[in-house]
Design a protein around this motif. Structure first.
Motif, PDB file in Angstrom:
ATOM      1  N   ASP A 298       0.951  -1.037   0.041  1.00  0.00           N
ATOM      2  CA  ASP A 298       0.036   0.149  -0.163  1.00  0.00           C
ATOM      3  C   ASP A 298       0.854   1.424  -0.053  1.00  0.00           C
ATOM      4  N   GLU A 299       2.054   1.237   0.512  1.00  0.00           N
ATOM      5  CA  GLU A 299       3.018   2.329   0.500  1.00  0.00           C
ATOM      6  C   GLU A 299       3.642   2.495  -0.888  1.00  0.00           C
ATOM      7  N   GLY A 300       3.269   1.567  -1.732  1.00  0.00           N
ATOM      8  CA  GLY A 300       4.179   1.786  -3.054  1.00  0.00           C
ATOM      9  C   GLY A 300       5.375   1.152  -3.392  1.00  0.00           C
ATOM     10  N   ARG A 301       5.695   0.236  -2.406  1.00  0.00           N
ATOM     11  CA  ARG A 301       6.974  -0.221  -2.502  1.00  0.00           C
ATOM     12  C   ARG A 301       6.820  -2.014  -2.715  1.00  0.00           C
ATOM     13  N   VAL A 302       7.950  -2.515  -3.258  1.00  0.00           N
ATOM     14  CA  VAL A 302       8.021  -3.955  -3.178  1.00  0.00           C
ATOM     15  C   VAL A 302       9.164  -4.424  -2.430  1.00  0.00           C
ATOM     16  N   THR A 303       8.842  -5.257  -1.436  1.00  0.00           N
ATOM     17  CA  THR A 303       9.794  -5.763  -0.357  1.00  0.00           C
ATOM     18  C   THR A 303      10.182  -7.177  -0.328  1.00  0.00           C
ATOM     19  N   ALA A 304      11.555  -7.284   0.010  1.00  0.00           N
ATOM     20  CA  ALA A 304      11.904  -8.699  -0.012  1.00  0.00           C
ATOM     21  C   ALA A 304      12.879  -8.718   1.328  1.00  0.00           C
ATOM     22  N   ASP A 305      12.836 -10.079   1.910  1.00  0.00           N
ATOM     23  CA  ASP A 305      13.607 -10.080   3.096  1.00  0.00           C
ATOM     24  C   ASP A 305      14.260 -11.560   3.051  1.00  0.00           C
ATOM     25  N   CYS A 306      15.660 -11.582   2.988  1.00  0.00           N
ATOM     26  CA  CYS A 306      16.466 -12.631   3.045  1.00  0.00           C
ATOM     27  C   CYS A 306      16.197 -13.728   4.180  1.00  0.00           C
ATOM     28  N   GLN A 307      15.829 -14.939   3.971  1.00  0.00           N
ATOM     29  CA  GLN A 307      15.441 -15.840   4.916  1.00  0.00           C
ATOM     30  C   GLN A 307      16.630 -16.166   5.561  1.00  0.00           C
ATOM     31  N   PHE A 308      17.807 -16.120   4.876  1.00  0.00           N
ATOM     32  CA  PHE A 308      19.208 -16.570   5.675  1.00  0.00           C
ATOM     33  C   PHE A 308      19.679 -15.542   6.690  1.00  0.00           C
ATOM     34  N   CYS A 309      19.880 -14.332   6.350  1.00  0.00           N
ATOM     35  CA  CYS A 309      20.338 -13.340   7.100  1.00  0.00           C
ATOM     36  C   CYS A 309      19.668 -12.319   7.688  1.00  0.00           C
ATOM     37  N   GLY A 310      18.185 -12.211   7.391  1.00  0.00           N
ATOM     38  CA  GLY A 310      17.283 -11.214   7.525  1.00  0.00           C
ATOM     39  C   GLY A 310      17.414  -9.830   6.918  1.00  0.00           C
ATOM     40  N   TYR A 313      14.878  -5.470   1.846  1.00  0.00           N
ATOM     41  CA  TYR A 313      15.175  -4.907   0.655  1.00  0.00           C
ATOM     42  C   TYR A 313      13.714  -4.192   0.138  1.00  0.00           C
ATOM     43  N   GLU A 314      13.891  -2.904  -0.236  1.00  0.00           N
ATOM     44  CA  GLU A 314      12.777  -2.312  -0.596  1.00  0.00           C
ATOM     45  C   GLU A 314      13.227  -1.593  -2.246  1.00  0.00           C
ATOM     46  N   PHE A 315      12.083  -1.627  -3.119  1.00  0.00           N
ATOM     47  CA  PHE A 315      12.159  -1.477  -4.178  1.00  0.00           C
ATOM     48  C   PHE A 315      11.198  -0.323  -5.095  1.00  0.00           C
ATOM     49  N   ASP A 316      11.424   0.548  -5.808  1.00  0.00           N
ATOM     50  CA  ASP A 316      10.405   1.006  -6.676  1.00  0.00           C
ATOM     51  C   ASP A 316       9.733   0.103  -7.564  1.00  0.00           C
ATOM     52  N   PRO A 317       8.663  -0.125  -7.722  1.00  0.00           N
ATOM     53  CA  PRO A 317       8.004  -1.465  -8.397  1.00  0.00           C
ATOM     54  C   PRO A 317       8.203  -0.935  -9.902  1.00  0.00           C
TER      55      PRO A 317
END
Length: 328
Positions: A298-310, A313-317
């Motif tokens: 809803d904030e206009g970002r694509v986010t991703a989290d690394c399962q290994f190190c935590g 990351y946030e990106f402009d779609p």
């Protein structure tokens, strides 16, 4: 012995060979590596134990393989511990440390935190995956979960898939030196008979559910040598495996002085993750603008989290996918 000499072998894997028995092996000590792996997550103790055992197995097995890139171990089950995954990245240059990372996925509501750790996996499989990098065909070997421990699963994998008699003796847990803080330590020994053709390599075995075991693929002098080395290994104590006062070279002499042990250069290991913003972008490059829009918050970002190190990351779609309209 000084503290410096006590910890000199932490986070190392020492290769050795028993010349009299035609057996090769590894001794691993993990200290900071294991603390770093487990510090990335707030796992319950039973999950921490599974991750610690897998990380130790990964260090021992990874150092036996001439890797250009990555060895992965995975355990998948239908129990509350759904997935335990580890990666071992071989050093890119001589003298550099290898890198290990690990994580677990589990169902907290089904987890029996007072129960046996291995029992949380249920039925499933133990997998070894070797990726030698671009231009090489990845290898994957799978064996059923069996034997009552991850160590036993690894032994079954080598007997069943590689037809190599293999034995692990492992110890791990939280400990501290007098006056020090409590931290994770792990230590283990791996024995493996040198590769030979076996007349017992086909058909059913003596292991659980008819799987091959080490005893099914050695005979004659090889069987006598293998049994003798295993009897020696049976005498090892937990403090010899994980305690800071017994160096791996000293432990080899204690256990196998009759087998003419010979050591090779030790391999340092450290915690290391390969995640990056570029890798995340690359993984998302196969998606259309419609797919990317579905992933956008809803904030206009694509986010991703690394399962290994935590890492987060946030990106402009608009910069993602094969229909991206903006440069990163």
């Amino acid at each position: 012995m000084t503290l410096g000499s006590q910890i000199a072998w932490d986070d190392t894997v020492l290769p050795f060979q028993l010349d009299r028995s035609d057996i090769r092996g590894r001794i691993a000590r993990l200290d900071g590596v294991l603390d770093s792996v487990l510090a990335q997550h707030d796992y319950p103790p039973v999950i921490e134990a599974l991750v610690a055992e897998m990380a130790l197995l990964t260090a021992l097995i990874g150092q036996t393989i001439k890797l250009r890139w990555k060895l992965s171990l995975q355990v998948r089950g239908d129990g509350p511990a759904r997935l335990i995954a580890t990666d071992y990245y071989g050093p890119s240059k001589d003298g550099e440390p290898a890198r290990i990372r690990a994580y677990a996925s589990y169902d907290k509501d089904r987890l029996d935190e007072a129960g046996d750790a291995f029992a949380q996996i249920g039925k499933g499989y133990f997998a070894v995956l070797i990726d030698q990098g671009e231009g090489m065909t990845p290898y994957q070997g799978i064996t059923p979960i069996a034997g009552g421990s991850l160590r036993a699963c690894a032994e079954t994998y080598f007997a069943q898939s590689e037809q190599l008699p293999t034995r692990f003796s492992l110890s791990y847990g939280q400990s501290s030196v007098p006056g020090g803080v409590e931290s994770w330590r792990a230590g283990g020994v791996m024995l493996q008979h040198m590769p030979k053709a076996s007349p017992h390599a086909t058909g059913g075995g003596s292991g659980e559910e008819g799987l091959l075991a080490a005893s099914d693929i050695v005979e004659g002098d090889d069987e006598e040598n293998w049994n003798r080395a295993n009897i020696h290994l049976d005498t090892v104590e937990d403090l010899e495996l994980i305690g800071p006062s017994v160096q791996p070279t000293e432990l080899l002499v204690r256990l196998f002085h009759e087998e003419a042990p010979r050591v090779f250069d030790p391999q340092a290991v450290k915690f290391g993750c390969t995640c990056s913003a570029d890798r995340v972008r690359q993984s998302l490059s196969i998606y259309s603008a419609k797919d990317i829009a579905y992933m956008t918050t809803d904030e206009g970002r694509v986010t991703a989290d690394c399962q290994f190190c935590g890492a987060h990351y946030e990106f402009d779609p608009a910069t993602l996918g094969f229909q991206a309209t903006k440069e990163p």
